[in-house]
Design a protein around this motif. Structure first.
Motif, short mmCIF file in Angstrom:
data_model
loop_
_atom_site.label_atom_id
_atom_site.label_comp_id
_atom_site.label_asym_id
_atom_site.label_seq_id
_atom_site.Cartn_x
_atom_site.Cartn_y
_atom_site.Cartn_z
N TYR A 1 0.79 -1.23 0.00
CA TYR A 1 0.00 0.00 0.00
C TYR A 1 0.83 1.28 0.00
CZ TYR A 1 -3.30 -3.56 1.54
OH TYR A 1 -4.06 -4.71 1.65
N THR A 2 2.16 1.19 -0.11
CA THR A 2 2.98 2.41 -0.13
C THR A 2 3.68 2.61 -1.47
OG1 THR A 2 5.00 1.36 0.72
CG2 THR A 2 3.39 2.13 2.35
N GLY A 3 3.38 1.80 -2.46
CA GLY A 3 4.07 1.88 -3.74
C GLY A 3 3.43 2.82 -4.74
N ASP A 4 2.32 3.46 -4.36
CA ASP A 4 1.71 4.44 -5.27
C ASP A 4 1.04 5.52 -4.44
OD1 ASP A 4 -1.46 3.76 -5.30
OD2 ASP A 4 -0.28 1.93 -5.09
N ILE A 5 0.81 6.65 -5.08
CA ILE A 5 0.20 7.79 -4.40
C ILE A 5 -0.78 8.46 -5.36
CG2 ILE A 5 2.07 9.35 -5.10
CD1 ILE A 5 1.71 10.81 -2.42
N THR A 6 -1.91 8.90 -4.82
CA THR A 6 -2.94 9.59 -5.61
C THR A 6 -3.22 10.94 -4.96
OG1 THR A 6 -3.96 7.47 -6.20
CG2 THR A 6 -5.27 9.46 -6.53
N ILE A 7 -3.14 11.97 -5.77
CA ILE A 7 -3.42 13.34 -5.31
C ILE A 7 -4.73 13.80 -5.93
CG2 ILE A 7 -2.61 15.73 -5.28
CD1 ILE A 7 0.23 14.63 -5.48
N SER A 45 -10.06 16.94 -0.48
CA SER A 45 -11.05 16.22 0.32
C SER A 45 -11.88 15.23 -0.50
CB SER A 45 -11.98 17.20 1.03
OG SER A 45 -12.65 18.02 0.07
N SER A 46 -11.84 15.35 -1.81
CA SER A 46 -12.67 14.51 -2.67
C SER A 46 -12.02 13.16 -2.89
CB SER A 46 -12.89 15.18 -4.02
OG SER A 46 -13.60 14.32 -4.90
N ARG A 47 -12.85 12.14 -3.10
CA ARG A 47 -12.36 10.82 -3.49
C ARG A 47 -13.06 10.35 -4.77
NH1 ARG A 47 -9.05 12.40 -0.98
NH2 ARG A 47 -7.91 11.54 0.79
N ASP A 48 -13.61 11.29 -5.48
CA ASP A 48 -14.27 11.02 -6.75
C ASP A 48 -13.21 10.81 -7.82
OD1 ASP A 48 -15.59 11.54 -9.38
OD2 ASP A 48 -17.33 11.89 -8.09
N ALA A 49 -13.40 9.83 -8.69
CA ALA A 49 -12.44 9.56 -9.75
C ALA A 49 -12.21 10.76 -10.64
CB ALA A 49 -12.91 8.36 -10.58
N ARG A 50 -13.25 11.60 -10.79
CA ARG A 50 -13.12 12.79 -11.62
C ARG A 50 -12.23 13.85 -10.97
NH1 ARG A 50 -19.43 13.80 -12.35
NH2 ARG A 50 -19.20 13.27 -10.12
N ALA A 51 -11.93 13.69 -9.67
CA ALA A 51 -11.10 14.67 -8.95
C ALA A 51 -9.64 14.25 -8.88
CB ALA A 51 -11.64 14.86 -7.54
N LEU A 85 3.03 8.60 2.91
CA LEU A 85 1.62 8.90 2.73
C LEU A 85 1.00 9.51 3.98
CD1 LEU A 85 0.58 5.54 1.03
CD2 LEU A 85 1.18 7.68 -0.12
N THR A 86 -0.01 10.32 3.78
CA THR A 86 -0.82 10.77 4.90
C THR A 86 -1.74 9.62 5.31
OG1 THR A 86 -2.62 11.58 3.51
CG2 THR A 86 -0.79 13.11 3.97
N SER A 87 -2.39 9.77 6.46
CA SER A 87 -3.32 8.73 6.91
C SER A 87 -4.44 8.53 5.89
CB SER A 87 -3.90 9.10 8.28
OG SER A 87 -2.89 9.16 9.26
N ASP A 88 -4.93 9.61 5.32
CA ASP A 88 -6.00 9.50 4.33
C ASP A 88 -5.52 8.81 3.06
OD1 ASP A 88 -7.79 10.73 6.01
OD2 ASP A 88 -7.57 12.72 5.10
N GLN A 89 -4.31 9.13 2.63
CA GLN A 89 -3.78 8.50 1.42
C GLN A 89 -3.55 7.01 1.63
OE1 GLN A 89 -0.37 11.08 0.97
NE2 GLN A 89 -1.34 12.28 -0.65
N LEU A 90 -3.06 6.64 2.81
CA LEU A 90 -2.84 5.23 3.11
C LEU A 90 -4.16 4.48 3.17
CD1 LEU A 90 -0.92 2.95 3.86
CD2 LEU A 90 -1.10 3.67 6.25
#
Length: 224
Positions: A57-63, A68-74, A213-218
Motif C-alpha cells: 500500500y505504499t508503492g503508489d500515491i494519488t493526489i 477532500s474529494s475521493r471522486d475519480a473525476r477529482a 503517505l498521509t493517513s487519508d492517502q494510506l
C-alpha cells in the motif's frame, strides 16, 4: 546503536502489512545455493545484506483536487514507485546497501508546465518489525507543457553493522550441524526452535522504501 537515528521513530501505521523476508539458513560447505550437499540437505547461503522491498500500500500515491474529494473525476496526479534495484557492499565492519527506484507520474490535465514534489521514506527494519532508522526524502516530477507523464529517480541506503547481522557461533553450529538418520533431531527443522528462530530474526534486516503517505492517502490505497 546499529544505525544513525533520525528523530522519533514510532512503528509506522503500515507495519502490519510489511512482509518480512523469509529466514535464510546459513549452511557450511562449498555447495552452491540450491545444490544437495554431502549430508543430503539443500545448501542455502545467508547474506548479511538487508533485503530491499516496498511495503504493501505504499508503492503508489494519488493526489486529488480538491484534496477532500475521493471522486475519480477529482484525481489530479497519480504516481508509482517502481523498478527498484539494489546493490550491496558486503565488506568491512559495515554492510552498505543502496537502492535506486523510478517514480512514474501521470496527471489528468496536460496544460502548462508543472512541478510536483512527492515525499518518500526509506526505513531500516530489524527482525521484520522493529524500525531502527528512517529517512524522508523527496523527488520532483517535471511535467512539460502538453505532457501527461513525467518520471524521476530516487535513491536510498542502509548501513548495517556486520556484527549485528551475523549469527552467533552457537546458533550457526546448531543450524549447520550434520545430522545422521536416527538422530533424535534428524527430522526437525532447526528454525522451529524458538531460540534459533529468534536469533535468525534478530540478525535479519530490511531496507523498506515507499511513498510517505498521509493517513487519508494510506487508507485510500488500502481500501480502494
Amino acid at each position: 546503536m546499529i544505525f544513525a537515528k533520525y528523530g522519533n521513530l514510532p512503528v509506522p501505521r503500515y507495519a502490519p502489512f510489511i512482509v518480512a523476508s523469509a529466514f535464510a539458513i546459513l549452511v557450511a560447505g562449498c555447495a552452491k545455493d540450491g545444490e544437495i550437499d554431502a549430508t543430503g540437505g539443500v545448501s542455502v547461503t545467508r547474506s548479511a545484506c538487508p533485503a530491499v522491498a516496498v511495503p504493501s500500500y505504499t508503492g503508489d500515491i494519488t493526489i486529488f483536487d480538491p484534496p477532500s474529494s475521493r471522486d475519480a473525476r477529482a484525481i489530479d496526479v497519480v504516481a508509482d514507485l517502481t523498478n527498484v534495484r539494489s546493490t550491496c557492499v558486503d565488506s568491512g565492519d559495515d554492510v552498505v546497501a543502496t537502492a535506486t527506484f523510478d517514480i512514474i507520474g501521470r496527471r489528468s490535465n496536460s496544460a502548462g508546465a508543472r512541478s510536483v514534489t512527492l515525499p518518500y521514506f526509506s526505513t531500516v527494519v530489524r527482525a521484520g518489525r522493529l524500525v531502527v532508522a528512517k529517512r524522508v526524502g523527496s523527488v520532483t516530477l517535471e511535467f512539460k507543457d502538453g505532457d501527461l507523464r513525467a518520471a524521476a529517480r530516487g535513491s536510498a541506503s542502509a548501513n548495517v553493522n556486520r556484527a549485528a547481522a551475523t549469527l552467533p557461533p552457537e546458533i550457526r553450529e546448531r543450524i549447520t550441524r550434520k545430522r545422521r538418520a536416527g538422530d533424535t533431531d534428524a527430522a526437525v527443522d532447526p528454525i522451529a526452535d524458538p531460540e534459533v528462530r529468534a536469533a535468525v530474526a534478530k540478525a535479519s534486516f530490511e531496507l523498506l522504501i515507499g511513498f510517505q503517505l498521509t493517513s487519508d492517502q494510506l487508507q485510500y490505497n488500502a481500501t480502494r
